[in-house]
Motif scaffolding. Structure first.
Motif, PDB file in Angstrom:
ATOM      1  N   ILE A 145       0.969  -1.189  -0.094  1.00 21.58           N
ATOM      2  CA  ILE A 145      -0.041  -0.080   0.058  1.00 21.58           C
ATOM      3  C   ILE A 145       0.762   1.223  -0.064  1.00 21.58           C
ATOM      4  CG2 ILE A 145      -1.822   1.420   1.360  1.00 21.58           C
ATOM      5  CD1 ILE A 145      -2.542  -1.310   2.285  1.00 21.58           C
ATOM      6  N   LEU A 146       0.734   1.975  -0.916  1.00 23.90           N
ATOM      7  CA  LEU A 146       1.599   3.186  -1.150  1.00 23.90           C
ATOM      8  C   LEU A 146       0.826   4.528  -0.817  1.00 23.90           C
ATOM      9  CD1 LEU A 146       2.200   1.128  -3.445  1.00 23.90           C
ATOM     10  CD2 LEU A 146       3.302   3.021  -4.539  1.00 23.90           C
ATOM     11  N   HIS A 147       1.558   5.454  -0.218  1.00 23.03           N
ATOM     12  CA  HIS A 147       0.968   6.796   0.234  1.00 23.03           C
ATOM     13  C   HIS A 147       0.271   7.300  -1.169  1.00 23.03           C
ATOM     14  CE1 HIS A 147       0.562  11.045   1.465  1.00 23.03           C
ATOM     15  NE2 HIS A 147       0.623  10.463   2.725  1.00 23.03           N
TER      16      HIS A 147
ATOM     17  N   GLU B 112       2.397  10.928  -1.777  1.00 23.99           N
ATOM     18  CA  GLU B 112       3.983  10.753  -1.838  1.00 23.99           C
ATOM     19  C   GLU B 112       4.365   9.514  -2.437  1.00 23.99           C
ATOM     20  OE1 GLU B 112       4.853  11.676   2.417  1.00 23.99           O
ATOM     21  OE2 GLU B 112       3.163  13.266   2.450  1.00 23.99           O
ATOM     22  N   GLY B 113       3.726   8.562  -2.977  1.00 25.26           N
ATOM     23  CA  GLY B 113       4.302   7.363  -3.653  1.00 25.26           C
ATOM     24  C   GLY B 113       5.059   6.390  -3.026  1.00 25.26           C
ATOM     25  N   GLU B 114       5.433   6.955  -1.551  1.00 27.08           N
ATOM     26  CA  GLU B 114       6.131   5.973  -0.743  1.00 27.08           C
ATOM     27  C   GLU B 114       5.381   4.820  -0.513  1.00 27.08           C
ATOM     28  OE1 GLU B 114       9.187   6.274  -0.107  1.00 27.08           O
ATOM     29  OE2 GLU B 114       9.640   8.334  -0.776  1.00 27.08           O
ATOM     30  N   VAL B 115       6.143   3.526  -0.143  1.00 25.46           N
ATOM     31  CA  VAL B 115       5.464   2.475   0.257  1.00 25.46           C
ATOM     32  C   VAL B 115       5.142   2.435   1.697  1.00 25.46           C
ATOM     33  CG1 VAL B 115       5.666  -0.186   0.761  1.00 25.46           C
ATOM     34  CG2 VAL B 115       6.220   0.676  -1.506  1.00 25.46           C
ATOM     35  N   ILE B 116       3.942   2.434   2.317  1.00 28.26           N
ATOM     36  CA  ILE B 116       3.797   2.628   3.669  1.00 28.26           C
ATOM     37  C   ILE B 116       3.441   1.278   4.560  1.00 28.26           C
ATOM     38  CG2 ILE B 116       3.206   5.179   3.541  1.00 28.26           C
ATOM     39  CD1 ILE B 116       0.049   4.340   3.594  1.00 28.26           C
TER      40      ILE B 116
END
Lengths: 310, 313
Positions: A268-270, A273-277
């Motif tokens: 699941i990505l933010h 902001e595209g980061e993997v959370i």
């Protein structure tokens, strides 16, 4: 094959709704198959239409057992399908929450009553069903556990799983439930997709129904692929994996895939902001039964259902 | 004070929050009575919005008269209200068919279980509905046969015109009212007005009943308002009038009008052909449900009537 307009419903400015049935063979009301009852059930209509095509050819080859009649109703609510709605075009009610219907009541109650009049009385009933969550399933047969029938029957479809569902209060107005109350042995057949056409699972569903009708002595198929050995499981034994966070969903596993405990099955990505959370890991060793497929996911959404190997 | 009952993160930078506002006396204890008012289960039903606002306003106006806790839940389906969607957007699920919900369930089931958990233990709950966009209802309380004996004494306080004791359908076991009633919270379902509108007159009528009921519960020390005596009726006295044909329904009778059998209620007209079909009352009685949205298919509900014999009791 006999094509019948089972019933029609007029509209002020639209064409009539025509519900069409296709009959094969004649005699005892042996089996009835219903396809799409919701406007998004394109796959379910497609599977039923392919079944009509197959049965037409089989009837021409003399493979419908004499004295047996099969009725297929590929689509009931194409009024909604034609305008991209899921439920009834005017009041958004669900025809599959109106059974057994009532011919003196609201419109969808009347549609359910008219349909039920035509599809009841058959020994076997099958509905190509869909689920409300956005995702893909392993093809399976679901049986409502009302105590009227044996789950062993469901194995004759040759699909990998037969799921037993303990009915909940809202199930009491579905076609499947009412078929059983009125002494039709009923099954819901789920293929992989709903809104889109999945050719492979459509073929599997058609073959499964033909295999079942052959086993039940309604068709005489001759040589027929055996299908998979079926396992009967209850719905309660399908552990759900919930999304621990919301955001953009990146799926790694598909229905049918084997997974190991601890294996990462999705990310699941933010969303901004595209980061993997979150990296979601399988809680068990097993086989993926359901996988969420929407690109977005809410917290707590069911993203996987996994059949445990034990 | 505003409290959060349930909160779930939606995909993109938004939380779905179900909130309540609690108004309570300066001192309270374990025996302080608690009343819950819930509404907005269906996103197209807005009549309860005015009731929630006005109830909070009046409670704040006279805090010295409040001797009980009042919890008001104005939007059980906040996404639906915001998007004029009857069900829960995204799933097309009827929020009032998922109770009691599930703590381990997905968004809607989880929210439902949190709502139930929050209300449990209340002395009474009032669940305000507003029919739908198709039908207008006079203020009425609906109770099932199995709960009638317990609930009718409360329902009579609510200043409604009519108490409808209906048959107990299995499918209704998934409603909030059934869940709460089965868990010991007397829960009254009020239906009034029409979807997507607010009828201030009906709201004020129900508010008088709510203050009357609060007084009875010992939660309000103000003068209890006088309330009208409702007609109590069972399914057997209710006549349904469904459209015999398609078209546009144009009513001629007035809502809550007393009609004789054969009196004209309205007409279904066909603008394309210029033909019209008159619609007549099937019984002597009171017109308590009247179609608001004109377009009809065969079978669409036009009206419900309460047979006169019942009115005379």
């Amino acid at each position: 094959m006999i094509r019948d307009t089972l019933f029609t419903l007029g509209s002020l400015y639209r064409d009539d709704l025509r519900v069409t049935g296709y009959r094969f063979g004649s005699g005892e009301k042996a089996a009835c198959i219903v396809g799409a009852m919701r406007g998004n059930e394109v796959q379910q209509m497609y599977v039923a239409s392919q079944l009509v095509r197959e049965l037409r050819a089989l009837e021409a080859q003399g493979r419908v057992v004499p004295g047996k009649e099969i009725l297929v109703v590929p689509s009931v609510n194409h009024f909604s399908m034609n305008i991209g709605k899921r439920f009834w075009s005017l009041d958004n009610t669900d025809i599959n929450r109106m059974f057994p219907g009532y011919d003196q009541s609201e419109t969808t109650q009347r549609i359910a009553a008219k349909l039920f009049e035509h599809v009841s009385g058959y020994k076997l009933g099958m509905q190509f069903a869909s689920f409300y969550m956005p995702g893909d399933f392993l093809p399976h047969v679901k049986m409502m556990d009302l105590g009227y029938q044996s789950a062993e029957l469901g194995k004759q479809f040759g699909l990998p799983y037969v799921i037993l569902r303990t009915p909940r209060p809202y199930d009491s107005t579905t076609l499947n439930y009412n078929w059983q109350v009125w002494e039709t042995t009923a099954f819901s057949v789920y293929s992989t997709a709903t809104d889109d056409i999945d050719e492979r699972s459509a073929r599997e569903s058609v073959e499964a129904v033909l295999r079942f009708l052959d086993a039940q002595g309604v068709l005489n198929m001759g040589l027929m692929p055996q299908g998979e050995p079926s396992t009967v499981i209850t719905e309660d034994h399908l552990p759900a994996v919930h999304a621990p966070a919301s955001g953009v969903y990146r799926r790694f596993m598909h229905p049918g895939d084997r997974v190991r405990r601890g294996q990462v099955i999705c990310e699941i990505l933010h969303p901004l902001e595209g980061e993997v959370i979150e990296r979601v890991k399988s809680p068990v060793d097993g086989r993926v039964f359901f996988a969420h497929h929407s690109p977005l996911v809410s917290e707590r959404a069911v993203i996987y259902k996994i059949i445990t190997e034990d | 004070m505003i409290h959060q009952v349930s909160c779930v993160n939606l995909p993109v930078d938004e939380q779905m929050r179900i909130q309540k506002v609690r108004t309570m006396p300066e001192t309270s204890g374990p025996n302080t009575p608690r009343l819950c008012v819930v509404t907005g289960t269906h996103g197209d039903e807005l009549e309860g919005q005015y009731v929630c606002y006005e109830l909070t306003r009046r409670l704040r106006e006279h805090p010295e008269l409040l001797t009980g806790i009042v919890d008001i839940y104005p939007a059980l389906n906040p996404l639906g209200i915001d998007s004029i969607t009857r069900g829960v957007p995204g799933f097309d699920l009827d929020m009032n068919r998922v109770f009691p919900g599930n703590q381990d369930g997905a968004l809607t089931e989880y929210a439902a279980s949190e709502i139930v958990r929050d209300i449990e233990g209340a002395d009474v709950c009032i669940d305000v509905h507003a029919s739908n966009i198709f039908l207008r209802e006079i203020p009425q309380v609906r109770v099932s046969e199995i709960t009638a004996k317990k609930l009718i004494p409360y329902a009579k306080e609510l200043n409604c015109d009519f108490i409808w004791v209906h048959a107990s359908a299995t499918v209704l076991q998934s409603t909030l009212a059934h869940t709460l009633n089965s868990r010991g919270v007397p829960t009254l379902v009020v239906e009034m007005g029409v979807g997507m509108r607010i009828t201030r007159e009906y709201g004020d009528q129900l508010l008088a009943g709510i203050f009357r009921l609060m007084h009875k519960l010992g939660a309000w020390q103000g003068e209890p308002p006088e309330v009208r005596k409702p007609i109590v009726s069972t399914d057997g006295r209710v006549a349904f009038l469904n459209a015999p044909t398609l078209g546009m329904f144009v009513p001629t009778a007035m809502h809550w009008e007393r009609l004789h059998k054969g009196d004209k209620i309205g007409e279904i007209i066909n603008p394309l052909t210029g033909e019209g079909v008159p619609i007549f009352s099937p019984v002597d009685g009171l017109l308590f449900t009247l179609r608001e949205y004109p377009l009809v298919y065969e079978g669409s509900l036009l009206a419900r009537m309460l047979a006169t014999e019942e009115v005379a009791k």
